[in-house]
Design an enzyme around this catalytic site. Sequence first.
Site, short mmCIF file in Angstrom:
data_model
loop_
_atom_site.label_atom_id
_atom_site.label_comp_id
_atom_site.label_asym_id
_atom_site.label_seq_id
_atom_site.Cartn_x
_atom_site.Cartn_y
_atom_site.Cartn_z
N LYS A 203 0.83 -1.21 0.00
CA LYS A 203 0.00 0.00 0.00
C LYS A 203 0.86 1.26 0.00
O LYS A 203 0.58 2.23 -0.72
CB LYS A 203 -0.92 0.00 1.23
N LYS B 124 1.56 12.32 5.28
CA LYS B 124 1.77 11.22 6.22
C LYS B 124 2.18 9.95 5.47
O LYS B 124 3.16 9.29 5.83
CB LYS B 124 0.49 11.00 7.03
#
Length: 291
Positions: free
Chosen positions: A172, A242
């Site tokens: 991911k 992030k």
Amino acid sequence: MAVFGFIGLGVMGEPICRNILTKSGWEGVVFDLSPDPVARLVADGARAAASVAEVVAAADVIFLSLPGGPQVEAVVAGPGGVLETIRAGQILVDTSTAPVGLTRELAAKVEAKGARMADAPVARTRQAAIEGTLSIMVGAEPDLFARIEPLLRCAASDVTLCGGIGCGQVVKIVNNMVLFETVVALSEALALGEGAGVDRTLLFETLSKGSADSFALRNHGLKAMIPDTFPTGAFPTDYALKDVSYALDLARQTGVHAEGAELAEARMKAAKAAGFGAEYFPVLARAIARR
């Protein structure tokens, strides 16, 4: 009846939970700090919990969908967290995007309690979450994957076992890194094309017919960058920053100099500095255009 719990009902968590609730035949117990998504899911047949501990006490399989590593760590290992009440035989499935090291550390603590953990971060858009057509990348042992796959398929059209614990996060994180770098390239293409007198819509529509075509071009490019529309409540610049930081952490751990990811981070930092931290992250195109 088997019971699943769901903690974190935000942009992605609410529709993921709803799809599991309405398609799996399992009872759902839900918790979020915001009362609105809880109320909507209760209207769909879920039962509201007053705390994380109440979800863990009720559920056979517990799902998390949280903004990032700090929130995952707090909900799992903090005061009143999952580790305080999880018991042998339960399964924890984290659909958040979190650092690989943290995921593996928490999994070891979960297993020390006799429970098991899988990481199952999700990709694609909020609309895909609503439609149940996400791509989910799973880190788990094969027998555990076989147990949770039917639930995950309620929310996804693609569910891939990527390896052991943490490997879902690796895939991911790399997926998002490639997406961010592609959006930077599209932003530069847009600035170049317009600067040289080519219509912006014609430019991207024509690129979509050639070798420059991509998911990012057709979705982030044509649907956000061309109309110059970057809503809040989608995947914001702050969240993208992030996630790219996780990619750069992984690069340091593996000894890779990820210059493309560094550029994407710099462009997103410029967008944040320009006041676009809460806007949908392709807004970095505005920062590039201003340069």
